[in-house]
Structure formats: structure tokens, C-alpha cells
Design a protein around this motif. Structure first.
Motif, PDB file in Angstrom:
ATOM      1  N   THR A   8      13.739 -28.848  -7.918  1.00  0.00           N
ATOM      2  CA  THR A   8      13.896 -28.950  -6.268  1.00  0.00           C
ATOM      3  C   THR A   8      12.490 -27.748  -6.098  1.00  0.00           C
ATOM      4  N   SER A   9      12.025 -27.176  -6.634  1.00  0.00           N
ATOM      5  CA  SER A   9      10.824 -26.207  -6.348  1.00  0.00           C
ATOM      6  C   SER A   9       9.603 -26.568  -7.261  1.00  0.00           C
ATOM      7  N   ASP A  10       8.362 -26.766  -6.319  1.00  0.00           N
ATOM      8  CA  ASP A  10       7.104 -26.987  -7.012  1.00  0.00           C
ATOM      9  C   ASP A  10       6.404 -25.862  -7.734  1.00  0.00           C
ATOM     10  N   ARG A  11       7.049 -24.669  -7.437  1.00  0.00           N
ATOM     11  CA  ARG A  11       6.641 -23.384  -8.016  1.00  0.00           C
ATOM     12  C   ARG A  11       7.251 -22.806  -9.183  1.00  0.00           C
ATOM     13  N   LEU A  95      15.783 -16.938 -21.225  1.00  0.00           N
ATOM     14  CA  LEU A  95      14.891 -17.411 -21.393  1.00  0.00           C
ATOM     15  C   LEU A  95      13.841 -17.025 -20.302  1.00  0.00           C
ATOM     16  N   ARG A  96      14.119 -16.719 -19.167  1.00  0.00           N
ATOM     17  CA  ARG A  96      13.307 -16.266 -18.345  1.00  0.00           C
ATOM     18  C   ARG A  96      12.808 -14.733 -18.797  1.00  0.00           C
ATOM     19  N   ALA A  97      13.442 -13.991 -19.263  1.00  0.00           N
ATOM     20  CA  ALA A  97      13.292 -12.759 -19.803  1.00  0.00           C
ATOM     21  C   ALA A  97      11.961 -13.020 -21.070  1.00  0.00           C
ATOM     22  N   GLN A  98      11.847 -13.936 -21.535  1.00  0.00           N
ATOM     23  CA  GLN A  98      10.868 -14.458 -22.532  1.00  0.00           C
ATOM     24  C   GLN A  98       9.665 -15.139 -21.968  1.00  0.00           C
ATOM     25  N   GLY A  99       9.676 -15.234 -20.474  1.00  0.00           N
ATOM     26  CA  GLY A  99       8.554 -16.103 -19.914  1.00  0.00           C
ATOM     27  C   GLY A  99       8.659 -17.685 -19.917  1.00  0.00           C
ATOM     28  N   ILE A 100      10.058 -18.086 -20.256  1.00  0.00           N
ATOM     29  CA  ILE A 100      10.237 -19.540 -20.424  1.00  0.00           C
ATOM     30  C   ILE A 100      10.830 -19.998 -19.022  1.00  0.00           C
ATOM     31  N   PRO A 101      10.080 -20.871 -18.333  1.00  0.00           N
ATOM     32  CA  PRO A 101      10.966 -21.275 -17.023  1.00  0.00           C
ATOM     33  C   PRO A 101      12.218 -21.817 -17.540  1.00  0.00           C
ATOM     34  N   ALA A 102      13.348 -21.667 -16.535  1.00  0.00           N
ATOM     35  CA  ALA A 102      14.602 -22.216 -16.619  1.00  0.00           C
ATOM     36  C   ALA A 102      15.262 -22.299 -15.388  1.00  0.00           C
ATOM     37  N   GLY A 103      16.260 -23.485 -15.353  1.00  0.00           N
ATOM     38  CA  GLY A 103      16.933 -23.809 -13.941  1.00  0.00           C
ATOM     39  C   GLY A 103      18.183 -24.403 -14.098  1.00  0.00           C
ATOM     40  N   PHE A 104      18.930 -24.465 -12.966  1.00  0.00           N
ATOM     41  CA  PHE A 104      20.168 -24.998 -13.297  1.00  0.00           C
ATOM     42  C   PHE A 104      20.449 -26.231 -12.674  1.00  0.00           C
ATOM     43  N   CYS A 105      21.273 -26.969 -13.518  1.00  0.00           N
ATOM     44  CA  CYS A 105      21.784 -28.375 -13.133  1.00  0.00           C
ATOM     45  C   CYS A 105      23.290 -28.651 -13.070  1.00  0.00           C
ATOM     46  N   TYR A 106      23.592 -29.745 -12.443  1.00  0.00           N
ATOM     47  CA  TYR A 106      24.960 -29.593 -12.476  1.00  0.00           C
ATOM     48  C   TYR A 106      25.570 -31.149 -12.547  1.00  0.00           C
ATOM     49  N   HIS A 160      23.637 -34.841 -11.356  1.00  0.00           N
ATOM     50  CA  HIS A 160      22.995 -34.267 -10.484  1.00  0.00           C
ATOM     51  C   HIS A 160      21.542 -34.245 -11.330  1.00  0.00           C
ATOM     52  N   PRO A 161      20.491 -34.911 -11.042  1.00  0.00           N
ATOM     53  CA  PRO A 161      19.223 -34.642 -11.609  1.00  0.00           C
ATOM     54  C   PRO A 161      18.381 -33.608 -11.318  1.00  0.00           C
ATOM     55  N   GLU A 162      19.027 -32.818 -10.005  1.00  0.00           N
ATOM     56  CA  GLU A 162      17.878 -31.557  -9.682  1.00  0.00           C
ATOM     57  C   GLU A 162      18.202 -30.456 -10.391  1.00  0.00           C
ATOM     58  N   ILE A 163      16.823 -29.677 -10.638  1.00  0.00           N
ATOM     59  CA  ILE A 163      16.817 -28.564 -11.211  1.00  0.00           C
ATOM     60  C   ILE A 163      17.025 -27.376 -10.165  1.00  0.00           C
ATOM     61  N   HIS A 164      17.664 -26.772 -10.172  1.00  0.00           N
ATOM     62  CA  HIS A 164      17.663 -25.727  -9.008  1.00  0.00           C
ATOM     63  C   HIS A 164      17.204 -24.378  -9.526  1.00  0.00           C
ATOM     64  N   PRO A 167      21.234 -20.308  -9.051  1.00  0.00           N
ATOM     65  CA  PRO A 167      22.606 -21.001  -9.266  1.00  0.00           C
ATOM     66  C   PRO A 167      23.073 -21.464  -7.751  1.00  0.00           C
ATOM     67  N   ALA A 168      24.070 -22.418  -7.807  1.00  0.00           N
ATOM     68  CA  ALA A 168      24.512 -22.921  -6.631  1.00  0.00           C
ATOM     69  C   ALA A 168      25.272 -21.982  -6.181  1.00  0.00           C
ATOM     70  N   PRO A 169      25.227 -21.667  -4.511  1.00  0.00           N
ATOM     71  CA  PRO A 169      25.916 -20.699  -3.925  1.00  0.00           C
ATOM     72  C   PRO A 169      27.561 -20.845  -4.016  1.00  0.00           C
ATOM     73  N   VAL A 170      27.788 -22.132  -4.011  1.00  0.00           N
ATOM     74  CA  VAL A 170      29.273 -22.469  -4.030  1.00  0.00           C
ATOM     75  C   VAL A 170      29.828 -21.988  -5.301  1.00  0.00           C
ATOM     76  N   VAL A 171      29.070 -22.149  -6.498  1.00  0.00           N
ATOM     77  CA  VAL A 171      29.459 -21.513  -7.536  1.00  0.00           C
ATOM     78  C   VAL A 171      29.545 -19.881  -7.790  1.00  0.00           C
ATOM     79  N   VAL A 172      28.442 -19.422  -7.284  1.00  0.00           N
ATOM     80  CA  VAL A 172      28.343 -17.766  -7.113  1.00  0.00           C
ATOM     81  C   VAL A 172      29.627 -17.264  -6.340  1.00  0.00           C
TER      82      VAL A 172
END
Length: 193
Positions: A8-11, A95-106, A160-164, A167-172
Motif C-alpha cells: 500500500t506504500s511505494d516507500r 525482520l525489520r531489526a535485521q533490515g528486512i522489509p516486512a508488512g502486514f496482511c489480512y 486481502h492482498p494489500e501489504i500494510h 498493523p491495522a488500527p482495528v486490531v491494535v
């Protein structure tokens, strides 16, 4: 066939960020990430080690019948227990602590199910470290998706194919407000994003 994971982000930096839930700058997260880092700093080996650690060494609350509620990655690591969303928070942090990009899916199953996506070899791959007790079947694979649960369209389940990046606010919000105790996950676990 599962939909293609789409960020969902290009960065890519958004998928490396720390926040209040994915607190990968916490000393315990850093120490665990360092312990899991594959020899020679191979990112795939490091990602697989982190996945296996979260899947196999952190109990899923439902499988364990555990009354504790965890959400923040460092709390999940300390307590070694969490629902799928909490386990996804920990995997992203490791993963992020090791410099590996990671996101959240649902996935919308009987309730909203949380999993991760990892960026390796110039592509996103979804990973599901839920834990393989009670019939789940998540495996580490960058080529063929091997998630814990298949989506059953006949039951109106949705992938849901989106990679956020976060984490989703509803979950948090749910994990912050729910009261610990037996079966806490039965009391309002979000059904959809």
C-alpha cells in the motif's frame, strides 16, 4: 489461487519503520534478531530463522489456552505467547531489526486473521507464522504461498492482498482494550478491516 500481494506504500522505508507496536529498536528484539541472524548475514536464512522462531517458539493463545493478551512485539517476545496478530507484530519486528522489509496482511476467515509479507529477492512474499497446531499449515516459502489457512469463498471468506506498513488500527485498538482472561479472543475480535 491467492491474489498477488500488493504494497500500500511505494516507500520501502515504510516497511522498515519502528512504532509503538513494531518496536524493533527494543533491546530484547535486537538481541533476538541478532541471535537469529543467519551466518554470513544471508537475508533469506535470517528471515526463515525468524519465521520458524515465531511460528514454533511463540505459542498461539488459542492453541495454548492462554489467558494473556499481548500486542507490542517486545511483549510478545517476553511472554512467548500471542494471537496471530501479535505473532505477526513480532515477526515484522524481528525482520525489520535485521533490515528486512516486512508488512502486514489480512484474511477474513471466521475472524480477521493476521499474517506478514516479506520483501526478498525484489519481490513480496506472504508468510504466516500463526503456528501449526490445530490443523494450521503455515510454512516458510518465497516461491509458493503456504499460509496457515486457505480461504474458503463458499464460506464468504476473503483474502486481502494489500501489504500494510503498520498493523491495522482495528486490531491494535482491540488488543489494547480487551481484558485478559479465558477466551478473551471470543469477545469482539475484529471480523473485518
Amino acid at each position: 489461487m491467492n491474489p498477488r500481494p500488493t504494497p500500500t506504500s511505494d516507500r520501502i522505508s515504510d516497511y522498515l519503520a519502528a512504532d509503538a507496536v513494531v518496536d524493533h529498536q527494543h533491546p530484547a528484539i535486537r538481541a533476538q534478531a541478532d541471535a537469529l541472524r543467519a551466518k554470513g548475514d544471508d537475508p533469506v536464512g535470517s528471515a526463515k530463522a525468524a519465521f520458524l522462531f515465531v511460528r514454533d517458539e511463540v505459542e498461539h493463545v488459542i492453541d495454548a489456552g492462554d489467558p494473556r493478551v499481548t500486542s507490542r512485539a517486545s511483549d510478545v517476545l517476553r511472554e512467548r505467547v500471542g494471537i496471530c496478530h501479535a505473532k505477526a507484530h513480532l515477526l515484522a519486528a524481528l525482520l525489520r531489526a535485521q533490515g528486512i522489509p516486512a508488512g502486514f496482511c489480512y484474511q477474513e476467515l471466521s475472524a480477521l486473521h493476521g499474517l506478514n509479507a516479506v520483501y526478498l529477492h525484489s519481490k513480496w512474499s506472504r508468510l504466516d507464522a500463526r503456528g501449526n497446531r490445530t490443523g494450521a499449515g503455515g510454512e516458510f516459502s518465497l516461491h509458493e504461498e503456504k499460509l496457515a489457512w486457505p480461504v474458503d469463498a463458499a464460506k464468504d471468506e476473503r483474502d486481502h492482498p494489500e501489504i500494510h506498513p503498520a498493523p491495522a488500527p482495528v486490531v491494535v485498538d482491540f488488543l489494547k482494550t480487551v481484558q485478559p482472561g479465558p477466551g478473551w479472543y471470543e469477545n469482539g475480535l475484529p471480523a473485518a478491516l
